[in-house]
Write an enzyme that holds these catalytic residues in place. Sequence first.
Site, PDB file in Angstrom:
ATOM      1  N   LYS A 184      34.515  34.935  58.072  1.00 51.45           N
ATOM      2  CA  LYS A 184      34.270  33.999  56.969  1.00 51.45           C
ATOM      3  C   LYS A 184      35.331  34.181  55.884  1.00 51.45           C
ATOM      4  O   LYS A 184      35.340  35.166  55.172  1.00 51.45           O
ATOM      5  CB  LYS A 184      32.900  34.233  56.345  1.00 51.45           C
ATOM      6  CG  LYS A 184      32.505  33.069  55.456  1.00 51.45           C
ATOM      7  CD  LYS A 184      31.551  33.446  54.344  1.00 51.45           C
ATOM      8  CE  LYS A 184      32.223  33.955  53.121  1.00 51.45           C
ATOM      9  NZ  LYS A 184      32.902  32.933  52.321  1.00 51.45           N
ATOM     10  N   GLU A 259      36.810  47.174  51.179  1.00 49.58           N
ATOM     11  CA  GLU A 259      38.068  47.275  50.426  1.00 49.58           C
ATOM     12  C   GLU A 259      37.860  46.476  49.156  1.00 49.58           C
ATOM     13  O   GLU A 259      37.851  45.243  49.189  1.00 49.58           O
ATOM     14  CB  GLU A 259      39.235  46.685  51.248  1.00 49.58           C
ATOM     15  CG  GLU A 259      39.511  47.397  52.568  1.00 49.58           C
ATOM     16  CD  GLU A 259      40.164  48.765  52.384  1.00 49.58           C
ATOM     17  OE1 GLU A 259      40.453  49.163  51.237  1.00 49.58           O
ATOM     18  OE2 GLU A 259      40.382  49.437  53.411  1.00 49.58           O
ATOM     19  N   CYS A 293      45.497  43.527  44.849  1.00 48.60           N
ATOM     20  CA  CYS A 293      44.631  44.620  44.396  1.00 48.60           C
ATOM     21  C   CYS A 293      45.387  45.916  44.123  1.00 48.60           C
ATOM     22  O   CYS A 293      44.865  46.808  43.473  1.00 48.60           O
ATOM     23  CB  CYS A 293      43.553  44.856  45.448  1.00 48.60           C
ATOM     24  SG  CYS A 293      44.255  45.049  47.086  1.00 48.60           S
ATOM     25  N   GLU A 391      39.426  44.676  35.818  1.00 51.16           N
ATOM     26  CA  GLU A 391      40.417  44.057  36.681  1.00 51.16           C
ATOM     27  C   GLU A 391      40.733  42.636  36.197  1.00 51.16           C
ATOM     28  O   GLU A 391      39.826  41.856  35.936  1.00 51.16           O
ATOM     29  CB  GLU A 391      39.806  43.996  38.091  1.00 51.16           C
ATOM     30  CG  GLU A 391      40.797  43.763  39.166  1.00 51.16           C
ATOM     31  CD  GLU A 391      40.157  43.689  40.552  1.00 51.16           C
ATOM     32  OE1 GLU A 391      38.975  43.318  40.669  1.00 51.16           O
ATOM     33  OE2 GLU A 391      40.873  43.984  41.519  1.00 51.16           O
TER      34      GLU A 391
HETATM   35  P1  NAP Z   1      34.914  37.973  45.889  1.00 57.48           P
HETATM   36  O1  NAP Z   1      34.462  37.037  44.851  1.00 57.48           O
HETATM   37  O2  NAP Z   1      34.287  39.317  45.968  1.00 57.48           O
HETATM   38  O3  NAP Z   1      34.736  37.194  47.289  1.00 57.48           O
HETATM   39  C1  NAP Z   1      35.220  37.725  48.499  1.00 57.48           C
HETATM   40  C2  NAP Z   1      34.475  37.094  49.658  1.00 57.48           C
HETATM   41  O4  NAP Z   1      33.108  37.482  49.646  1.00 57.48           O
HETATM   42  C3  NAP Z   1      34.483  35.576  49.673  1.00 57.48           C
HETATM   43  O5  NAP Z   1      34.654  35.158  51.007  1.00 57.48           O
HETATM   44  C4  NAP Z   1      33.112  35.255  49.125  1.00 57.48           C
HETATM   45  O6  NAP Z   1      32.710  33.965  49.495  1.00 57.48           O
HETATM   46  C5  NAP Z   1      32.278  36.332  49.792  1.00 57.48           C
HETATM   47  N1  NAP Z   1      30.981  36.654  49.164  1.00 57.48           N
HETATM   48  C6  NAP Z   1      30.624  36.572  47.857  1.00 57.48           C
HETATM   49  N2  NAP Z   1      29.368  37.015  47.686  1.00 57.48           N
HETATM   50  C7  NAP Z   1      28.905  37.395  48.907  1.00 57.48           C
HETATM   51  C8  NAP Z   1      27.675  37.982  49.379  1.00 57.48           C
HETATM   52  N3  NAP Z   1      26.670  38.252  48.544  1.00 57.48           N
HETATM   53  N4  NAP Z   1      27.571  38.268  50.694  1.00 57.48           N
HETATM   54  C9  NAP Z   1      28.593  38.023  51.542  1.00 57.48           C
HETATM   55  N5  NAP Z   1      29.769  37.473  51.159  1.00 57.48           N
HETATM   56  C10 NAP Z   1      29.925  37.175  49.851  1.00 57.48           C
HETATM   57  O7  NAP Z   1      36.492  38.229  45.781  1.00 57.48           O
HETATM   58  P2  NAP Z   1      37.645  37.180  45.490  1.00 57.48           P
HETATM   59  O8  NAP Z   1      37.447  36.633  44.109  1.00 57.48           O
HETATM   60  O9  NAP Z   1      37.798  36.260  46.622  1.00 57.48           O
HETATM   61  O10 NAP Z   1      38.948  38.164  45.534  1.00 57.48           O
HETATM   62  C11 NAP Z   1      39.340  38.977  44.460  1.00 57.48           C
HETATM   63  C12 NAP Z   1      38.811  40.392  44.602  1.00 57.48           C
HETATM   64  O11 NAP Z   1      39.198  40.944  45.845  1.00 57.48           O
HETATM   65  C13 NAP Z   1      39.391  41.335  43.568  1.00 57.48           C
HETATM   66  O12 NAP Z   1      38.349  42.143  43.050  1.00 57.48           O
HETATM   67  C14 NAP Z   1      40.377  42.192  44.352  1.00 57.48           C
HETATM   68  O13 NAP Z   1      40.632  43.470  43.825  1.00 57.48           O
HETATM   69  C15 NAP Z   1      39.715  42.270  45.671  1.00 57.48           C
HETATM   70  N6  NAP Z   1      40.687  42.606  46.721  1.00 57.48           N
HETATM   71  C16 NAP Z   1      40.688  43.869  47.227  1.00 57.48           C
HETATM   72  C17 NAP Z   1      41.609  44.233  48.206  1.00 57.48           C
HETATM   73  C18 NAP Z   1      41.620  45.617  48.818  1.00 57.48           C
HETATM   74  O14 NAP Z   1      42.226  45.777  49.870  1.00 57.48           O
HETATM   75  N7  NAP Z   1      40.973  46.603  48.241  1.00 57.48           N
HETATM   76  C19 NAP Z   1      42.538  43.286  48.672  1.00 57.48           C
HETATM   77  C20 NAP Z   1      42.506  42.017  48.127  1.00 57.48           C
HETATM   78  C21 NAP Z   1      41.573  41.683  47.163  1.00 57.48           C
HETATM   79  P3  NAP Z   1      31.584  33.174  48.634  1.00 57.48           P
HETATM   80  O15 NAP Z   1      31.921  33.361  47.196  1.00 57.48           O
HETATM   81  O16 NAP Z   1      31.698  31.745  49.089  1.00 57.48           O
HETATM   82  O17 NAP Z   1      30.278  33.754  49.033  1.00 57.48           O
END
Ligand code: NAP
Length: 486
Positions: A184, A259, A293, A391
Site C-alpha cells: 500500500k 522505519e 528522513c 521533524e
Molecule cells: P505517514 O503519514 O506516517 O504515512 C505513511 C503511510 O502510512 C501512508 O501510506 C499512510 O497512508 C499510511 N497510514 C497512515 N495511518 C495508518 C494506519 N493507522 N495504519 C496503516 N497505515 C497507515 O508518513 P508520510 O507523511 O507519508 O511520510 C513522512 C514520514 O515518513 C516522516 O515522518 C519521515 O521521517 C518518515 N520516513 C521515514 C523513513 C525511514 O526510513 N526511517 C524514510 C522515509 C520517510 P494513509 O494516510 O492513506 O493511511
Amino acid sequence: MAAAGYQLLIGGERVDGEGGAYDIVNPATEAVVAQAPEASVAQVEAAARAAADAFPAWSRTKPEERAALLNRAADLLRDRMDELIPLVQAETGATQRVASTMQVPTCIERFRRYAKGALEPTTIPLPPGEMPSTALAAGGLMSAMVVRQPVGVVACITPYNFPIVNMAGKIGPALAMGNTVVVKPAPQDPLAVTVFGEVMHAAGFPAGVVNIVTGSSPEVGQAFVASDHVDMVSFTGSTPVGQAIGEVAGRGMKRLLLELGGKGAGIVFDDADLKTAIGSIASVWAFHSGQICTAPTRVIAQRGVYDQVVAGLQAAAGRLKVGDPLAPDTIVGPLISEVQRGRVESLIATGVEQGAELMAGGKRPDLATGFYVAPTLLAGCKPDNAAVQQEFFGPVVAVVPFDDEDEAVAIANGTEFGLYDYVFSGDTTRALRVAKQLRTGNVGLNTAQRNHEAPFGGFKMSGVGRDGGSFGLHAYSEMQSIIWPG
Ligand code: NAP
Ligand code: MG
C-alpha cells in the site's frame, strides 16, 4: 469510474478500485495528473487472502527462480524508465536530478541487489554442543543448525517521499526470502507504484505473490494491519503512525519492521573541514526539498566555528535554486501538498517565536503555483526549541551552538529520535568516540554519503529493526533451530 490505466493488482488480476478513483495532484502545478484507484476494504482483504493462498507454493520455490523473477522485473523497470521518471516527477514534485537518480534507478538497483540476496545462504551450521546430564537425558553431543524461514504475508506500507524506491526496498528482500506481499503506497503519489504492479505482473510472478492496493482513505492501511492473513508489517513513515500500527500488530503478534521519523544532528567541531561539513549538510538539506528522513536538520556547531557555519549555510541557501522541477537547474522543488507546506510553515513560525533567528528563507518563493517553501535557516536555537525537537520534513535547518564534546553529545541525543547523525571533525579518534556515544542507528563521519549495504534503521522513536543489504534481507525471516543427536 475506472482509473484509466492505473489499476490494483489482486491475486494476479489487474482490477479497478471498488470505491472508484481519486485525484492525484501535481505539487508544482497544482493540476490533476490522473486518477488513482480507490480500493474498498473488501479488496484489501481479498489481496491479503490472495497473498496467504500464494505463500505455501512461493515459499518452496528455488532461490534461483526467485532471483530470475526479480531480475526480470528490474529489466522491465529499466525498459519503462523514460515513462516512470516523468510520472514520478508529476506526482511527487521531484526535481529532474532527484527523479533521474534516487527516485527511479535506485528502485532497479534494489531489485538487482535482492535478486542476489535470494541466493544468499539461509542455513547457518552451529558447532555441536555438549548437552549436560539432566533428569531428561544422559548428555552427549547435539548438532544444530539455524534455518532462515520466510515469515509469510508481509504488508508493505510506505510514505510519499520516494514511492517506488521505498516499495522496492521492502518487496525486494521480502520476495527474495520467500514471503508474499501486499503493498500500500501513500495516498498522495501511488501512480508509479501501480505501474510497478503491471511490471511485476508482466515479469511472471505467480498470482497472489505480489498484490498492490491504493486508496485515499485511512481505512485501507488500517485494514492491512488488522488482517488475520498478514504475518508481518513493514512500515516506513511517521512515528505516530508507527506507534498506532505497533499497537494493532501487537495483538496479532505480527512481526514488525518500523522505519520512522528522524531529526538528524550534524555536529560540527572547531577542527572540522568546514567546506566538507557545510557542503555535506547543504546537499541533504535541499535534497527532495528536505523530504528525507536522514537529513541533518539540526546543525550543532562549536562556538569557535559557529559564525562561519551559519554564514556558510546562509550563502549555500542563496545558491539552492528553487523552482520548476522540470527545469534542469532546479535544486529545490515543491513539498508534496498544501497540508505539508502548512505544517512546515507553522513549525518555522513556532521556532521563531521561541527565539530562533531567521537567517534565510522562511517564506514562499515568488511562483504562481506549487507548494513551495524557500530553503530556511534558523540560527541561535536553544536545544529545546520546537524547531530543534520536531521533524519538519521540509527544507529547514536549525543551528544550535555548543561549547564542548559532552554538550554536543547531550544536545544530539536530546530528541526522541535516533535515526541518522553526522560528525564533522579533523580528529578521527574524537569523531569515532563521539559517534559511539550517539543514540542513533547511523552515523556519518565527515560525509553525508550512505553505504547501502550497512544496516539502516532507528534507535528510540525512530523505529524497530533494520533495512539494507543482507541485514535487511534477514529482517524478512524467522529463525528456526533444528537440533539432532550426533
Ligand atoms: P505517514 O503519514 O506516517 O504515512 C505513511 C503511510 O502510512 C501512508 O501510506 C499512510 O497512508 C499510511 N497510514 C497512515 N495511518 C495508518 C494506519 N493507522 N495504519 C496503516 N497505515 C497507515 O508518513 P508520510 O507523511 O507519508 O511520510 C513522512 C514520514 O515518513 C516522516 O515522518 C519521515 O521521517 C518518515 N520516513 C521515514 C523513513 C525511514 O526510513 N526511517 C524514510 C522515509 C520517510 P494513509 O494516510 O492513506 O493511511
Ligand atoms: Mg499521511
